[in-house]
Design an enzyme around this catalytic site. Structure first.
Site, PDB file in Angstrom:
ATOM      1  N   ALA A  11       6.435   2.910  -1.080  1.00 31.98           N
ATOM      2  CA  ALA A  11       5.969   1.849  -0.153  1.00 31.98           C
ATOM      3  C   ALA A  11       5.133   0.749  -0.903  1.00 31.98           C
ATOM      4  O   ALA A  11       5.374  -0.461  -0.666  1.00 31.98           O
ATOM      5  CB  ALA A  11       5.064   2.387   0.815  1.00 31.98           C
ATOM      6  N   VAL A  12       3.992   1.189  -1.705  1.00 24.65           N
ATOM      7  CA  VAL A  12       3.466   0.105  -2.355  1.00 24.65           C
ATOM      8  C   VAL A  12       4.051  -0.626  -3.527  1.00 24.65           C
ATOM      9  O   VAL A  12       3.989  -1.770  -3.685  1.00 24.65           O
ATOM     10  CB  VAL A  12       1.998   0.641  -2.886  1.00 24.65           C
ATOM     11  N   GLY A  13       4.697   0.193  -4.335  1.00 24.36           N
ATOM     12  CA  GLY A  13       5.426  -0.406  -5.508  1.00 24.36           C
ATOM     13  C   GLY A  13       6.743  -1.485  -5.116  1.00 24.36           C
ATOM     14  O   GLY A  13       6.753  -2.520  -5.687  1.00 24.36           O
ATOM     15  N   ALA A 123       1.817   0.304   4.174  1.00 25.96           N
ATOM     16  CA  ALA A 123       3.365   0.140   4.002  1.00 25.96           C
ATOM     17  C   ALA A 123       4.085   1.333   4.166  1.00 25.96           C
ATOM     18  O   ALA A 123       3.376   2.498   3.888  1.00 25.96           O
ATOM     19  CB  ALA A 123       3.650  -0.596   3.089  1.00 25.96           C
ATOM     20  N   LYS A 174     -13.612   3.167  -1.235  1.00 26.00           N
ATOM     21  CA  LYS A 174     -11.974   3.480  -0.849  1.00 26.00           C
ATOM     22  C   LYS A 174     -11.900   5.114  -0.808  1.00 26.00           C
ATOM     23  O   LYS A 174     -11.266   5.433   0.363  1.00 26.00           O
ATOM     24  CB  LYS A 174     -11.100   2.834  -1.759  1.00 26.00           C
ATOM     25  N   ASN A 178     -10.391   7.650   2.114  1.00 27.24           N
ATOM     26  CA  ASN A 178      -9.388   8.407   1.865  1.00 27.24           C
ATOM     27  C   ASN A 178      -9.508  10.036   2.244  1.00 27.24           C
ATOM     28  O   ASN A 178      -8.832  10.726   2.355  1.00 27.24           O
ATOM     29  CB  ASN A 178      -8.751   8.164   0.470  1.00 27.24           C
ATOM     30  N   SER A 243      -1.084   8.399   4.171  1.00 23.60           N
ATOM     31  CA  SER A 243      -0.005   8.811   3.115  1.00 23.60           C
ATOM     32  C   SER A 243      -0.070  10.112   2.787  1.00 23.60           C
ATOM     33  O   SER A 243       1.116  10.699   2.754  1.00 23.60           O
ATOM     34  CB  SER A 243      -0.231   7.955   1.640  1.00 23.60           C
ATOM     35  N   GLU A 255      -1.333  13.997  -2.765  1.00 25.66           N
ATOM     36  CA  GLU A 255      -2.579  13.518  -3.474  1.00 25.66           C
ATOM     37  C   GLU A 255      -3.758  14.234  -3.213  1.00 25.66           C
ATOM     38  O   GLU A 255      -5.073  13.616  -3.316  1.00 25.66           O
ATOM     39  CB  GLU A 255      -2.417  12.161  -3.454  1.00 25.66           C
TER      40      GLU A 255
END
Length: 291
Positions: A11-13, A123, A174, A178, A243, A255
């Site tokens: 999504a990010v890439g 995204a 951040k 998360n 995510s 992650e």
């Protein structure tokens, strides 16, 4: 023309790559596992579509001016294989990943080459090369020469680039957001679960552990951060899926280490007990895949 290699088109890439390709001042190649014919990213200002140059093996790669690593944190070995071919002593490497260990995740690089990046680009990846970008978003990098050079890459895109003199604090802020997301990932409930008083109390406790360890690491974090995190979750769309929650639903690895485990690991170094983040990390890593 600036030569850029983007490793990872999740999504990010994919979102970042689409904007870089749209700027014809760049020569962009995408380093992928699964080849696709077109890159299509729906953005808040329209659809970006291209037929990018793809590399599926590090053996095809040559040194570039910039590498943008946008994979999951647990794929560091895969990124390293690409870096062995893409990066020479002149290459700058931007690490667009979660957590706070951007500078230490790739010890083979000269630290001066690394530009750590905090990502805020909501995204979703629908299929290889097909992504929906919900908000234009932002990227945060350390202020300085390298940060300025990274910012220049996106001069013709609507992605906001924030330069900060205290990247460490920004990264831990951040991480506070998360780490609280583990509650959604474990319960398989979207972000609206923060409206439940018991869930919110657990999220606050996770964040308070993060604050204690972040301060020990040198970040400037105030006690009110825990409540701001809860407010942020409550203000977001109630059906939002983070995510790590999405990875669990898809039966993928998560992650957990970069979002909760790191708090436990670094806390142990400082003699700070973090039982909730340790438990979240263990449960997310060892839990059976969903059917």
């Amino acid at each position: 023309m600036t030569r850029i290699a983007v490793i990872g088109t999740g999504a990010v890439g994919a979102s970042v790559a689409a904007w870089l390709i749209a700027d014809r001042a760049h020569d962009v190649v995408l380093c992928v596992r699964t080849a696709f014919e077109r890159l299509r990213v729906e953005t808040p200002v329209g659809v970006l579509q291209s037929a990018p140059t793809l590399l599926t093996s590090p053996g095809e790669a040559e040194p570039v001016d910039w590498v943008i690593a946008a994979t999951k944190t647990y794929d560091a070995d895969g990124v390293s294989r690409w870096l062995g071919r893409l990066a020479d002593e002149r290459t700058r490497v931007a690490i667009l990943q979660n957590g706070v260990e951007h500078r230490t995740r790739f010890p083979q690089l000269d630290p001066a080459q690394i530009v750590p990046v905090i990502v805020d680009i909501p995204a979703e990846r629908r299929a290889p090369g097909d992504v929906v970008q919900r908000r234009t978003g932002s990227l945060t990098v350390p202020a300085g020469t390298a940060g300025d050079a990274f910012s220049a890459l996106f001069a013709n895109s609507p992605i906001e680039i924030h330069l900060t003199a205290d990247w460490l604090t920004a990264a831990w802020q951040k991480l506070a957001i998360n780490c609280a997301g583990a509650v959604s990932a474990l319960t398989l409930q979207p972000g609206g679960i923060a409206h439940d008083p018991e869930a919110a109390a657990l999220m606050r406790a996770l964040v308070r552990e993060c604050i204690a360890v972040g301060r020990a690491e040198g970040a400037k974090l105030d006690d009110a951060l825990a409540e701001r995190v809860i407010e942020g979750y409550r203000e977001a769309p109630a059906d939002s899926v983070n995510s790590i929650h999405a990875d669990r639903l898809a039966g993928r690895a998560t992650e957990a280490d970069a979002r909760n485990g790191v708090i436990a690991r670094l806390g142990e170094r400082h003699g700070i007990d973090t039982p909730l983040n340790r438990m979240a990390d263990i449960l997310l890593r060892l839990g059976a895949p969903l059917p």
